[in-house]
Design a protein around this motif. Sequence first.
Motif, mmCIF file in Angstrom:
data_model
loop_
_atom_site.group_PDB
_atom_site.id
_atom_site.type_symbol
_atom_site.label_atom_id
_atom_site.label_comp_id
_atom_site.label_asym_id
_atom_site.label_seq_id
_atom_site.Cartn_x
_atom_site.Cartn_y
_atom_site.Cartn_z
ATOM 1 N N ARG A 46 -10.428 -1.818 -6.486
ATOM 2 C CA ARG A 46 -9.241 -1.109 -6.187
ATOM 3 C C ARG A 46 -8.886 -0.462 -7.641
ATOM 4 O O ARG A 46 -9.151 -0.823 -8.601
ATOM 5 C CB ARG A 46 -7.735 -2.104 -5.922
ATOM 6 C CG ARG A 46 -8.363 -2.850 -4.587
ATOM 7 C CD ARG A 46 -6.941 -3.718 -4.075
ATOM 8 N NE ARG A 46 -7.244 -4.367 -2.803
ATOM 9 C CZ ARG A 46 -6.838 -3.697 -1.550
ATOM 10 N NH1 ARG A 46 -6.658 -2.533 -1.510
ATOM 11 N NH2 ARG A 46 -7.400 -4.662 -0.725
ATOM 12 N N SER A 47 -7.795 0.446 -7.714
ATOM 13 C CA SER A 47 -7.313 1.159 -8.806
ATOM 14 C C SER A 47 -6.385 0.241 -9.363
ATOM 15 O O SER A 47 -4.967 0.791 -9.401
ATOM 16 C CB SER A 47 -7.057 2.428 -8.932
ATOM 17 O OG SER A 47 -6.384 2.853 -7.374
ATOM 18 N N SER A 49 -5.091 -1.741 -12.726
ATOM 19 C CA SER A 49 -5.711 -1.888 -14.281
ATOM 20 C C SER A 49 -4.211 -2.405 -14.934
ATOM 21 O O SER A 49 -3.049 -2.466 -14.605
ATOM 22 C CB SER A 49 -5.844 -0.895 -14.796
ATOM 23 O OG SER A 49 -4.860 -0.004 -14.944
ATOM 24 N N ASP A 145 3.182 3.095 -11.597
ATOM 25 C CA ASP A 145 2.350 3.874 -10.661
ATOM 26 C C ASP A 145 1.395 4.626 -11.127
ATOM 27 O O ASP A 145 1.125 5.029 -12.600
ATOM 28 C CB ASP A 145 3.083 4.487 -9.570
ATOM 29 C CG ASP A 145 3.935 5.752 -9.782
ATOM 30 O OD1 ASP A 145 3.542 6.160 -11.074
ATOM 31 O OD2 ASP A 145 4.886 6.004 -9.032
ATOM 32 N N LYS A 146 0.366 5.127 -10.340
ATOM 33 C CA LYS A 146 -0.698 6.141 -10.743
ATOM 34 C C LYS A 146 -0.362 7.564 -11.481
ATOM 35 O O LYS A 146 -0.901 8.166 -12.165
ATOM 36 C CB LYS A 146 -1.818 6.401 -9.926
ATOM 37 C CG LYS A 146 -1.291 7.221 -8.883
ATOM 38 C CD LYS A 146 -2.487 7.226 -7.714
ATOM 39 C CE LYS A 146 -2.001 8.432 -6.399
ATOM 40 N NZ LYS A 146 -3.235 8.647 -5.977
ATOM 41 N N TYR A 147 1.011 7.626 -11.298
ATOM 42 C CA TYR A 147 1.738 8.898 -11.799
ATOM 43 C C TYR A 147 2.303 8.675 -13.319
ATOM 44 O O TYR A 147 3.262 9.684 -13.721
ATOM 45 C CB TYR A 147 2.723 9.841 -10.600
ATOM 46 C CG TYR A 147 1.945 10.050 -9.247
ATOM 47 C CD1 TYR A 147 0.968 11.019 -9.151
ATOM 48 C CD2 TYR A 147 2.122 9.207 -8.139
ATOM 49 C CE1 TYR A 147 0.409 11.071 -7.982
ATOM 50 C CE2 TYR A 147 1.704 9.364 -7.281
ATOM 51 C CZ TYR A 147 0.656 10.355 -6.914
ATOM 52 O OH TYR A 147 -0.060 10.731 -5.785
ATOM 53 N N THR A 171 -1.561 -0.023 -4.352
ATOM 54 C CA THR A 171 -2.781 1.011 -4.287
ATOM 55 C C THR A 171 -3.129 1.582 -2.753
ATOM 56 O O THR A 171 -3.939 2.339 -2.636
ATOM 57 C CB THR A 171 -4.191 -0.096 -4.375
ATOM 58 O OG1 THR A 171 -4.305 -1.018 -3.430
ATOM 59 C CG2 THR A 171 -4.058 -0.603 -5.852
ATOM 60 N N ASP A 174 -1.443 5.771 -1.041
ATOM 61 C CA ASP A 174 -1.918 7.073 -0.489
ATOM 62 C C ASP A 174 -2.242 7.285 0.771
ATOM 63 O O ASP A 174 -2.595 8.308 1.134
ATOM 64 C CB ASP A 174 -3.045 7.323 -1.569
ATOM 65 C CG ASP A 174 -2.840 7.651 -2.859
ATOM 66 O OD1 ASP A 174 -1.591 7.981 -3.181
ATOM 67 O OD2 ASP A 174 -3.566 7.835 -3.855
#
Length: 203
Positions: A46-47, A49, A145-147, A171, A174
């Motif tokens: 999973r992304s 980190s 978040d990823k943004y 995760t 999306d």
Amino acid sequence: MFSLCGWTNQKHRCSSRRLKDNASLANGFTYQYRQINALLKKHENRSISFVGFPCNQFALQEPADNKTELLNGLHYVRPGSGYIPLFDLMAKVNVNGPQEDHFYTYLKNSCPRLPDNAAFRVRRSFWDPIRPSDVVWNFEKFIVDKYGMPRYRILSAVAPDDIENILVSMTLEDSANNPTTASNIVKIIEETFDAIELKFTMV
């Protein structure tokens, strides 16, 4: 114990019980290092980190002058037993005060201070002045978040294991194009926060 960082709605949820002062314990919250490694191994596909920002502003608990000293401290002392972090460790920074790192200014401006159970240990806090939005202690967490948008701010006493469901749910966002998936993710996050709150309100 945590706050939801938002630009339109600010939501705070805190237990009524004050946290015990762990600063006098030699290892304090360093047990969380092992939990971070375990979560990264468990969810390696999973992304998810983690990024650590060492800081010496809390009871001068991070005296390492360089990366070698920092890694040796983790390896041999806290948490010790040959520990090697599986996450990125940045250079030591100030997270509060006039010389605070710009990244922490951004995080703190995005996430309000937690009310009620956020108590500064003035004699062990090495910056001045102390502001309500300041990081209270080592191992306080910001979930981004990823943004690059801060989503949650969580006090030190909440362990990485306690927020695992939140990280995993993020995760899945999306794939949340349909309302059913989106509502399931919200439900998982709310249930996790309820469990954290219950854990810290039980006597």
